[in-house]
Design an enzyme around this catalytic site. Structure first.
Site, PDB file in Angstrom:
ATOM      1  CG  ASP A 231      30.810  -2.839 -11.437  1.00 11.68           C
ATOM      2  OD1 ASP A 231      29.723  -2.262 -11.200  1.00 11.68           O
ATOM      3  OD2 ASP A 231      31.822  -2.712 -10.713  1.00 11.68           O
ATOM      4  CE1 TYR A 295      30.814  -7.973  -5.441  1.00 11.40           C
ATOM      5  CE2 TYR A 295      30.903  -8.064  -3.035  1.00 11.40           C
ATOM      6  CZ  TYR A 295      30.265  -7.673  -4.202  1.00 11.40           C
ATOM      7  OH  TYR A 295      29.101  -6.978  -4.138  1.00 11.40           O
ATOM      8  CE1 TYR A 367      28.048   2.156  -5.530  1.00 11.52           C
ATOM      9  CE2 TYR A 367      28.262   3.400  -3.484  1.00 11.52           C
ATOM     10  CZ  TYR A 367      27.559   3.094  -4.636  1.00 11.52           C
ATOM     11  OH  TYR A 367      26.372   3.717  -4.900  1.00 11.52           O
TER      12      TYR A 367
END
Ligand SMILES: [Zn+2]
Ligand SMILES: [Zn+2]
Length: 408
Positions: A231, A295, A367
């Site tokens: 992103d 992440y 996501y």
């Protein structure tokens, strides 16, 4: 011993054809191009004309002197190539259509199966001269530059293959996209909304990586192929994300990769390493590849929660199949579909009041923001759902792309 050029009974007919349509030595020899080896067409032609007791004419019925222009075409090709660096090249040509018609007629009348098209000879002979005079290799399968000679106009068109550079990038700041993003209002022309930049964002990973490479290569333009993308507001850390930069019509193909990496690093926004030459095939492989990612997330909960409850919720997510409908934020550009993904590892690394730091390893295509927020029920289960609070991602970093573990 001289090779046999034709069957005994064909001599009379050949002589008749060549008297009506007198050919130069090269054009005569080209009729027997596939007979014997180690001879040029001109040498075969001399042999054939002697045996038929014919002379080569002043003006050749077929090529009308084109064969003699080969050295001139080679000069044109070499002049055209001079400002374009390459290790490999290929010569092609465009010939007078009338000449090609005459060639068909000749083949039909001569009735031989051993001929070679004049186009093949021109390409080969021009290529031989260029190869001998320049330090470049003629290559058929993937030439870096193809020079097409228009023999009527004495003009050379160059087809220049793009240059591909592989590397890995780290994005150290939030707020820049991976690729150049044109202004939605003006589409690049420049308007009030974009402050006349023509772009949605001041810069991008692509523009930062391409700047010095473009200066060195002197290309026409560039495109950026990433192995996926993060992103805009996410950083890309760890060993970075594999990418291939494609530069169209480069004048220079050997670049100083260290200088490129230094130049990129000086921006403080992006770093690159592992730079090396790449290819179009590798772009295809890169784009088709999927792998796990790790992440780091900073999450705000709507109310204080104990570490034990958070840990239980994280364990529950790991044990579940996560069903995700296309997130609301990307629904305008992607079809509304459902996907099932797995959280492979997850741990809470900090919790202070209502702010939580998580490290998560998830399957390709998960996501992450929606895994936390639930996206109004479009992702189930989610951290918000399991905890019974609302939850929002404040910061997202990609810590690692586990590409090495898929293909060894
Ligand atoms: Zn000729
Ligand atoms: Zn604009």
């Amino acid at each position: 011993m001289e090779p046999k050029l034709w069957e005994k009974d064909e001599g009379t007919r050949l002589r008749k054809v060549l008297r009506a349509k007198p050919l130069c030595r090269s054009c005569t020899g080209r009729l027997f191009a596939r007979v014997g080896t180690g001879l040029t067409n001109a040498e075969r032609g001399s042999m054939a004309l002697a045996r038929l007791k014919l002379r080569s004419p002043n003006v050749c019925w077929l090529c009308q002197g084109l064969v003699d222009e080969v050295p001139k075409f080679a000069d044109l090709v070499m002049a055209a190539l001079s400002d374009w660096q390459s290790e490999t090249f290929l010569v092609g040509c465009r010939l007078d259509p009338d000449l090609l018609d005459r060639e068909e007629i000749l083949w039909a009348e001569a009735g031989l199966r051993t001929y070679e098209p004049i186009k093949a000879e021109v390409n080969r002979e021009v290529g031989k001269i260029v190869e001998a005079q320049l330090d470049r290799r003629a290559e058929f399968s993937n030439p870096e530059v193809t020079a097409v000679v228009d023999t009527l106009l004495d003009h050379v068109d160059l087809q220049v293959s793009p240059l591909f550079i592989y590397g890995r990038y780290r994005k150290l700041v939030r707020g820049i996209p991976q690729t150049k993003w044109l202004c939605r209002t003006c589409r690049g022309i420049g308007c009030e909304r974009c402050g006349n930049t023509g772009k949605m964002y001041e810069t991008s990973v692509e523009e930062i990586v391409a700047e010095e490479a473009m200066r060195q290569a002197r290309g026409d333009g560039h495109s950026f192929h990433g192995m996926g993308r993060e992103d805009i507001d996410a950083r890309m850390l760890g060993r970075g994300r594999p990418f291939i930069l494609e530069i169209t019509r480069p004048h220079t193909r050997t670049l100083d990769y260290k200088a490129i990496a230094r130049h990129v690093g000086r921006t403080g926004m992006v770093e690159v390493d592992a730079l090396r030459p790449s290819s179009r095939d590798e772009v295809v492989g890169l784009k088709g590849r999927v792998c796990d990612k790790s992440y780091r997330m900073l999450v705000r909960l709507s109310r204080k929660t104990s570490l034990q409850k958070v840990n239980e919720a994280v364990e529950a997510l790991k044990a579940s199949k996560i069903v995700q409908r296309t997130p609301a934020r990307v629904a305008h550009r992607r079809a509304d579909k459902e996907r099932v993904r797995q959280v492979l590892q997850a741990e809470t690394t900090a919790l202070r009041d209502d702010v939580l730091e998580l490290r998560v390893r998830a399957e390709a295509g998960t996501y992450l923001k929606e895994l936390i927020s639930g996206d109004e029920g479009r992702t189930r289960p989610s951290l918000a759902e399991v905890l019974g609070t609302s939850a929002e991602v404040l910061e997202l970093d990609v810590l690692e792309i586990h590409d090495e573990e898929i293909h060894g």
